[in-house]
Design a protein around this motif. Structure first.
Motif, PDB file in Angstrom:
ATOM      1  N   ILE A  91       0.875  -1.175   0.000  1.00 38.92           N
ATOM      2  CA  ILE A  91       0.000   0.000   0.000  1.00 38.92           C
ATOM      3  C   ILE A  91       0.912   1.225   0.000  1.00 38.92           C
ATOM      4  O   ILE A  91       1.881   1.300   0.765  1.00 38.92           O
ATOM      5  N   GLN A 151      -7.599   4.808  -1.566  1.00 39.58           N
ATOM      6  CA  GLN A 151      -6.694   4.029  -0.729  1.00 39.58           C
ATOM      7  C   GLN A 151      -7.362   2.710  -0.317  1.00 39.58           C
ATOM      8  O   GLN A 151      -6.701   1.689  -0.192  1.00 39.58           O
ATOM      9  N   ALA A 168       2.839  -1.064   4.239  1.00 37.47           N
ATOM     10  CA  ALA A 168       2.206   0.208   3.889  1.00 37.47           C
ATOM     11  C   ALA A 168       3.208   1.326   4.085  1.00 37.47           C
ATOM     12  O   ALA A 168       3.752   1.494   5.175  1.00 37.47           O
ATOM     13  N   PRO A 171       0.704   5.281   4.369  1.00 39.99           N
ATOM     14  CA  PRO A 171      -0.590   5.075   3.702  1.00 39.99           C
ATOM     15  C   PRO A 171      -1.566   6.228   3.911  1.00 39.99           C
ATOM     16  O   PRO A 171      -2.508   6.372   3.140  1.00 39.99           O
TER      17      PRO A 171
END
Lengths: 250, 411
Positions: A91, A151, A168, A171
């Motif tokens: 991510i 997202q 991530a 993020p």
């Protein structure tokens, strides 16, 4: 059972012309299955390099990296790609969705690079999108979605191949604080209810407070590593939503 | 298979994103393929036409014409001597085993009159064998016969052009035309043959029995009443042409009482050689045209490479993302190769359509025969795919070996 991630004496040296930069100078750490770890540190502290190595995007200059028992440092380019596909979900701060594809198609993308076919790709993607609260948005293009929604599509994409670990990188860096809280509650929910291991890089103490362990980097070394005594709780309602079974439209 | 399908979908989407750019890139291949198709079509049309002309002259033909003469130190050109005779023709067919037929021919010209119309045309005095050798048939009426030749009957066979000019729409068979004021009965009309290889109208002709032609129209040669302008021979087969030629040469030398040191007083020509040379030169021409046209295919390929390099650069982050989620080297390579090949094959198909259209247009405007064969089309598809693969490979490889971290960070 061995730890999910076991790194010993990890170093990484970049050559920029004549100068060599020691981005990591011998990092040793283990991360257990089911943990939620925040990685913090100033720019240039080596945390991004550490994440790239953990994410199998790069190989260490020296040291050992066992991911789920696999010695990653000895794998070739395509074997690394396969590990990324099967075990890791990424991510990014800027979501990295493909702009010309719908939410559903973006989520299905990792299935394309699996060795075996996925006949029920649409149904799987549908289910995962619904689990992050995007039921009904399947046909939207990324530009038709808000930052928080984009997202979530990215999180759904990272989950489609049932990875062991989510990595991530900032993020919530591009999101406002309310949306950040929503995203963090999704992470917390995934960690608590499905036992997915999560590593996230952040600058924000507030974001790090959701994790149950914080690792601090400076000058290519881990300088602090401590559990969070009382992690911040995400909204109970959202966790409940993640637990609820999802209807898949036919 | 699934991966290929999805690569094709991705490629198609990427190409339709930049419609104008894709179209302009394809244009190079379109022009290349179209020009290859058109030039090959023109080339094979020309070859076809030469073959038709060979067929229109007749098959396995050898032509014997008189040689040059020297008269008072003045050397006259080939064909001016009166060395060939009807007797030569008879003996050629009687004595040479490889010769099937021999037809003597006298040639002249005259003004022909029918009613209020008149027309100047070529008059050939021939025997019925001439019709067989030249592969002439009669469209209307009947051929004249050996009896007509022996009896010097005043009968005529008319070419299509003569009929058109003298009769308009009227029925010519059975009518009487006047040639040099001599009445001739039209017994038949020849089936049209069209132009010869020299552009001569082969239908602007009147065929008369050779005996009648000599006595009434062309006139009898004062030196040799038996003289003819040409003897046409037909060998028994294409393979027997050289043997027939040698036999004719030997027999004529003997009949003309030529010593070993003396040169021939006649010339023997074999049309096969002439046409073979023409065919060879036309196919060399066609190959050169196709070579020039394929240069534009290469230029089109460079265009594809250029656009693919730009495309790889523009989509560096997309490539990084695909790598991060598990795309292997081969996956990225395939994706961009498919894109390049899609461009070039799509261009190839448009080019084929355009090339066929262009050849049709050329045959209409310039009157050249063109022929687009399935071979040319297959070749064009093959080459456009080849161009796509060979010029798409470098950009695709570049994409496949990008470093995922740098690609993801690329702005």
């Amino acid at each position: 059972m061995p730890p999910l991630i076991d790194v010993r004496g990890l170093t990484k040296t970049y050559r920029l012309g004549e100068v060599s930069v020691n981005a990591l100078q011998g990092v040793t750490a283990t991360i257990e299955r089911g943990s939620f770890v925040a990685v913090m540190g100033p720019s240039g502290s080596g945390k991004s390099t550490f994440m790239n190595l953990l994410g199998c995007l790069d190989r260490p200059t020296s040291g050992r990296y066992l991911l789920d028992g696999i010695p990653v440092e000895s794998l070739d380019r395509d074997q690394l790609a396969e590990i990324r596909n099967q075990k890791i979900g990424f991510i990014f701060q800027n979501f990295n969705l493909l702009p010309r594809m719908t939410a559903l198609e973006n989520v299905e993308l990792p299935l394309l690079y699996k060795d075996e076919d996925t006949p029920d790709a649409d149904a799987q993607a549908w289910r995962v999108l619904a689990s992050v609260g995007l039921a009904g948005r399947e046909k939207n293009l990324p530009t038709q979605l808000s930052g928080g929604q984009q997202q979530r599509v990215a999180i759904a994409r990272s989950l489609i191949n049932r990875p062991e670990i989510l990595l991530a990188d900032e993020p919530t860096g591009a999101l406002d604080s309310r949306t950040s809280a929503e995203i963090m509650s999704i992470f917390q929910g995934l960690n608590r209810t499905q036992g997915i291991t999560i590593l996230l890089v952040t600058h924000s103490d507030e974001v790090a407070a959701y994790a149950d362990r914080i690792i601090g980097f400076r000058d290519g070394l881990i300088v602090s590593d401590a559990p969070v005594i009382d992690p911040k709780k995400a909204t109970e309602g959202l966790i409940a939503l993640l637990r609820a079974p999802v209807e898949v439209p036919q | 298979m699934k991966k290929l399908m999805s690569s094709m979908r991705i490629a198609f989407r990427a190409l339709t994103m930049n419609k104008l750019r894709s179209a302009l890139t394809m244009l190079g291949i379109v022009i290349g393929v179209a020009s290859v198709i058109a030039t090959v079509a023109i080339g094979s049309g020309a070859t076809q036409r030469i073959q038709d002309q060979i067929a229109s002259i007749g098959s396995n033909i050898i032509i014997v014409i008189p040689g040059s003469t020297t008269s008072s130190g003045l050397r006259l050109g080939t064909g001016n001597a009166v060395t060939l005779s009807e007797g030569d023709a008879k003996e050629l067919v009687a004595q040479c085993p490889d010769i099937a037929l021999a037809a003597p021919l006298v040639r002249g010209g005259a003004q022909v009159v029918y009613g209020n119309n008149n027309w100047a045309t070529g008059i050939y005095g021939v025997t019925p064998d001439y019709l067989t050798i030249r592969d002439f048939s009669v469209a209307d009426g009947a051929e004249f016969t050996q009896q007509d030749v022996e009896g010097a009957n005043k009968v005529a066979l008319l070419g299509k052009t003569v009929v058109d000019n003298l009769f308009g729409g009227a029925e010519p068979v059975g009518q009487v035309i006047r040639i040099k004021n001599v009445p001739f009965t039209v017994v038949g009309v020849l089936t049209p043959k069209g132009q010869s290889s020299q552009g001569q109208d082969q239908d602007d002709v009147i065929l008369l029995p050779i005996s009648t032609a000599k006595r009434k129209v062309i006139g009898i040669n004062s030196a040799n009443a038996d003289a003819v302008n040409t003897i046409m021979l037909q060998a028994k087969s294409g393979a027997q042409i050289p043997a027939a030629q040698e036999e004719a040469d030997a027999l004529l030398r003997q009949r003309h009482h030529l010593q070993a040191a003396e040169a021939d007083d006649f010339t023997i020509r074999n049309l096969q050689e002439l046409f073979a040379a023409q065919e060879a030169s036309s196919s060399i021409m066609a190959m050169m045209l196709a070579a020039v046209a394929s240069v534009s295919l290469v230029v089109g390929g460079i265009g594809i490479m250029n656009i693919m390099l730009i495309s790889v650069r523009e989509r560096t982050r997309e490539i990084g993302l695909r790598q991060a989620i598990g795309a292997k080297t081969r996956d990225i390579l395939t994706q961009f190769l498919v894109e390049a090949v899609t461009l070039s094959i799509a261009g190839g198909f448009v080019g084929i359509v355009l090339g066929i259209g262009a050849s049709a247009l050329i045959s209409r405007i310039a009157g050249w025969a063109t022929a687009v064969g399935p071979g040319a089309v297959l070749l064009a598809v093959f080459f456009s795919a080849l161009v796509g693969i060979s010029f798409g490979y470098y950009p695709a490889r570049k994409a496949a070996y990008l470093d995922p971290i740098e690609a993801l960070r690329y702005e």
